[in-house]
Write an enzyme that holds these catalytic residues in place. Structure first.
Site, mmCIF file in Angstrom:
data_model
loop_
_atom_site.group_PDB
_atom_site.id
_atom_site.type_symbol
_atom_site.label_atom_id
_atom_site.label_comp_id
_atom_site.label_asym_id
_atom_site.label_seq_id
_atom_site.Cartn_x
_atom_site.Cartn_y
_atom_site.Cartn_z
ATOM 1 N N LYS A 1 0.823 -1.220 0.000
ATOM 2 C CA LYS A 1 0.000 0.000 0.000
ATOM 3 C C LYS A 1 0.851 1.262 0.000
ATOM 4 O O LYS A 1 0.653 2.153 -0.803
ATOM 5 C CB LYS A 1 -0.899 0.056 1.246
ATOM 6 C CG LYS A 1 -1.936 -0.992 1.344
ATOM 7 C CD LYS A 1 -2.767 -0.810 2.595
ATOM 8 C CE LYS A 1 -1.991 -0.966 3.887
ATOM 9 N NZ LYS A 1 -1.448 -2.300 4.111
ATOM 10 N N ARG B 1 -10.308 1.905 8.747
ATOM 11 C CA ARG B 1 -10.022 0.495 9.038
ATOM 12 C C ARG B 1 -11.180 -0.250 9.657
ATOM 13 O O ARG B 1 -11.080 -1.453 9.908
ATOM 14 C CB ARG B 1 -8.852 0.386 10.002
ATOM 15 C CG ARG B 1 -7.602 0.840 9.359
ATOM 16 C CD ARG B 1 -6.426 0.244 10.037
ATOM 17 N NE ARG B 1 -5.280 1.012 9.639
ATOM 18 C CZ ARG B 1 -4.047 0.571 9.679
ATOM 19 N NH1 ARG B 1 -3.788 -0.617 10.144
ATOM 20 N NH2 ARG B 1 -3.068 1.334 9.281
ATOM 21 N N ARG C 1 11.193 -5.981 6.007
ATOM 22 C CA ARG C 1 10.937 -4.598 5.586
ATOM 23 C C ARG C 1 11.839 -3.607 6.311
ATOM 24 O O ARG C 1 12.082 -3.713 7.501
ATOM 25 C CB ARG C 1 9.473 -4.237 5.867
ATOM 26 C CG ARG C 1 9.210 -2.736 5.759
ATOM 27 C CD ARG C 1 7.766 -2.418 5.560
ATOM 28 N NE ARG C 1 6.945 -2.674 6.731
ATOM 29 C CZ ARG C 1 5.618 -2.453 6.750
ATOM 30 N NH1 ARG C 1 4.996 -2.017 5.677
ATOM 31 N NH2 ARG C 1 4.937 -2.707 7.838
ATOM 32 N N ARG D 1 10.602 -1.505 11.808
ATOM 33 C CA ARG D 1 9.481 -1.072 12.649
ATOM 34 C C ARG D 1 9.295 -1.997 13.844
ATOM 35 O O ARG D 1 9.393 -3.212 13.708
ATOM 36 C CB ARG D 1 8.192 -1.044 11.814
ATOM 37 C CG ARG D 1 8.062 0.233 11.002
ATOM 38 C CD ARG D 1 6.914 0.196 10.051
ATOM 39 N NE ARG D 1 5.655 -0.274 10.630
ATOM 40 C CZ ARG D 1 4.505 -0.234 9.988
ATOM 41 N NH1 ARG D 1 4.446 0.247 8.759
ATOM 42 N NH2 ARG D 1 3.407 -0.673 10.550
ATOM 43 N N ARG E 1 -2.077 -7.766 13.494
ATOM 44 C CA ARG E 1 -2.495 -6.760 12.511
ATOM 45 C C ARG E 1 -3.235 -7.410 11.348
ATOM 46 O O ARG E 1 -4.246 -6.887 10.876
ATOM 47 C CB ARG E 1 -1.275 -5.975 12.018
ATOM 48 C CG ARG E 1 -0.789 -4.951 13.052
ATOM 49 C CD ARG E 1 0.701 -4.693 12.963
ATOM 50 N NE ARG E 1 1.109 -4.179 11.676
ATOM 51 C CZ ARG E 1 2.320 -4.398 11.122
ATOM 52 N NH1 ARG E 1 3.199 -5.153 11.735
ATOM 53 N NH2 ARG E 1 2.605 -3.869 9.962
HETATM 54 P P1 ADP Z 1 0.046 -1.607 9.198
HETATM 55 O O1 ADP Z 1 1.201 -2.108 8.387
HETATM 56 O O2 ADP Z 1 -0.239 -2.438 10.386
HETATM 57 O O3 ADP Z 1 -1.143 -1.309 8.403
HETATM 58 P P2 ADP Z 1 0.381 1.252 9.684
HETATM 59 O O4 ADP Z 1 1.700 1.914 9.539
HETATM 60 O O5 ADP Z 1 -0.656 1.576 8.691
HETATM 61 O O6 ADP Z 1 0.665 -0.290 9.795
HETATM 62 O O7 ADP Z 1 -0.208 1.537 11.130
HETATM 63 C C1 ADP Z 1 0.593 1.308 12.269
HETATM 64 C C2 ADP Z 1 -0.289 1.349 13.514
HETATM 65 O O8 ADP Z 1 -0.887 2.658 13.653
HETATM 66 C C3 ADP Z 1 -1.478 0.383 13.516
HETATM 67 O O9 ADP Z 1 -1.108 -0.918 13.933
HETATM 68 C C4 ADP Z 1 -2.393 1.068 14.544
HETATM 69 O O10 ADP Z 1 -1.915 0.891 15.868
HETATM 70 C C5 ADP Z 1 -2.199 2.549 14.190
HETATM 71 N N1 ADP Z 1 -3.175 2.974 13.159
HETATM 72 C C6 ADP Z 1 -2.902 3.350 11.886
HETATM 73 N N2 ADP Z 1 -4.020 3.662 11.219
HETATM 74 C C7 ADP Z 1 -5.059 3.501 12.093
HETATM 75 C C8 ADP Z 1 -6.464 3.648 12.010
HETATM 76 N N3 ADP Z 1 -7.051 4.029 10.878
HETATM 77 N N4 ADP Z 1 -7.200 3.391 13.133
HETATM 78 C C9 ADP Z 1 -6.622 3.009 14.272
HETATM 79 N N5 ADP Z 1 -5.295 2.818 14.427
HETATM 80 C C10 ADP Z 1 -4.508 3.057 13.351
HETATM 81 P P1 ADP Z 2 2.141 -1.903 3.261
HETATM 82 O O1 ADP Z 2 2.145 -0.390 3.252
HETATM 83 O O2 ADP Z 2 0.961 -2.485 2.546
HETATM 84 O O3 ADP Z 2 2.321 -2.506 4.612
HETATM 85 P P2 ADP Z 2 4.768 -1.663 1.986
HETATM 86 O O4 ADP Z 2 4.554 -0.742 0.824
HETATM 87 O O5 ADP Z 2 5.459 -1.129 3.170
HETATM 88 O O6 ADP Z 2 3.379 -2.374 2.392
HETATM 89 O O7 ADP Z 2 5.561 -2.944 1.439
HETATM 90 C C1 ADP Z 2 5.875 -4.016 2.335
HETATM 91 C C2 ADP Z 2 7.246 -4.593 1.990
HETATM 92 O O8 ADP Z 2 7.173 -5.299 0.745
HETATM 93 C C3 ADP Z 2 8.355 -3.561 1.806
HETATM 94 O O9 ADP Z 2 9.549 -4.168 2.254
HETATM 95 C C4 ADP Z 2 8.373 -3.299 0.313
HETATM 96 O O10 ADP Z 2 9.630 -2.843 -0.159
HETATM 97 C C5 ADP Z 2 8.006 -4.671 -0.260
HETATM 98 N N1 ADP Z 2 7.160 -4.622 -1.474
HETATM 99 C C6 ADP Z 2 6.243 -3.676 -1.820
HETATM 100 N N2 ADP Z 2 5.633 -3.989 -2.991
HETATM 101 C C7 ADP Z 2 6.182 -5.182 -3.386
HETATM 102 C C8 ADP Z 2 5.961 -6.042 -4.528
HETATM 103 N N3 ADP Z 2 5.069 -5.757 -5.475
HETATM 104 N N4 ADP Z 2 6.689 -7.173 -4.592
HETATM 105 C C9 ADP Z 2 7.593 -7.477 -3.640
HETATM 106 N N5 ADP Z 2 7.843 -6.723 -2.549
HETATM 107 C C10 ADP Z 2 7.144 -5.581 -2.411
#
Ligand code: ADP
Ligand code: ADP
Ligand code: ZN
Length: 210
Positions: free
Chosen positions: A13, A88, A122, A154, A165
């Site tokens: 994403k 979410r 990651r 992270r 998650r």
């Molecule tokens: P993830 O890879 O788990 O989607 P994010 O970076 O999007 O990670 O979010 C990290 C954390 O921030 C989540 O696990 C939650 O604790 C909090 N968070 C993010 N977006 C929301 C939301 N829309 N509602 C509630 N908590 C959120």
């Molecule tokens: P999200 O925001 O959905 O949690 P990220 O964009 O952070 O996902 O991507 C998660 C991990 O996978 C990162 O290490 C990223 O570099 C890798 N990644 C993202 N897109 C792809 C893909 N199409 N194929 C393989 N690895 C990917």
């Protein structure tokens, strides 16, 4: 253009939202990045949410709603935005519906097995970009291509928090997708291909919409 990007953790994403944002010059907003910023800076908000974010649980109440409302009302969002990580659950979806009309919704699909395998390696940057040593390595080891900052692992990219998650995504967030499916705004994207191929799929839909 107001765009939402969904998908299980690790589906790409953030990676795709950033590509959309760059091509279409739309602000990229990720609620997780906003929370991590506050935790790192030790703000009041950061102190309030840290224990939830570390465990991989959703932060409670209407906190996220207020943050998103405030952010999308900033002047740079007059052209639209790409939102990642929100809404979410149903209650957040209802709130968003009351403050913005969403044009396009993407859901990037991958299996949980692939998700876990990507997340365990990651590397994240505080600017929102993320990298992977094999799939998407930075030009310079440990350094962000875009902002030059040091990459980090992270705290919630640990097996127990990843599992939690993903479970919340399947239980709560997938219900939100049904709503966008019914209003014909939802587009399914195959996330199990390279980053450029995934973006091409998304971009073909944006081009048709524009
Ligand atoms: P993830 O890879 O788990 O989607 P994010 O970076 O999007 O990670 O979010 C990290 C954390 O921030 C989540 O696990 C939650 O604790 C909090 N968070 C993010 N977006 C929301 C939301 N829309 N509602 C509630 N908590 C959120
Ligand atoms: P999200 O925001 O959905 O949690 P990220 O964009 O952070 O996902 O991507 C998660 C991990 O996978 C990162 O290490 C990223 O570099 C890798 N990644 C993202 N897109 C792809 C893909 N199409 N194929 C393989 N690895 C990917
Ligand atoms: Zn960066």
């Amino acid at each position: 253009m107001k765009i939402l990007v969904f998908g299980p953790q690790g589906s790409g994403k953030g990676t795709q939202a950033e590509l959309i944002s760059r091509k279409y010059k739309l602000p990229y907003i990720a609620t997780g990045d906003i929370f991590r910023f506050h935790i790192k800076e030790g703000t009041q908000l950061g102190k309030k949410v840290k224990s939830y974010v570390d465990k991989g649980e959703l932060t409670p109440g209407s906190l996220t709603n207020e943050i998103v409302k405030d952010r999308i009302q900033q002047p740079d969002c007059s052209v639209g935005f790409v939102l990642d990580g929100y809404p979410r659950n149903i209650s957040q979806q209802k709130f968003l519906e009351s403050i913005a009309k969403i044009d396009l919704v993407f859901v990037i699909n991958i299996s949980d097995t692939e998700a876990v395998s990507r997340l365990k390696d990651r590397l994240a940057c505080k600017c929102g970009l993320s990298y992977h040593p094999v799939n998407n390595p930075p030009y310079k080891k440990g350094i962000c291509n875009k902002c030059g900052d040091k990459l980090f692992v992270r705290d919630d990219d640990k097996p127990a928090a990843i599992k939690k998650r993903l479970a919340i995504y399947h239980k709560e967030t997938e219900l939100v997708l049904e709503i966008y499916q019914k209003s014909n705004t939802l587009h399914q994207i195959n996330g199990a291909q390279g980053i450029e191929e995934v973006f091409a799929e998304i971009d073909n839909i944006i081009i048709l919409y524009k």
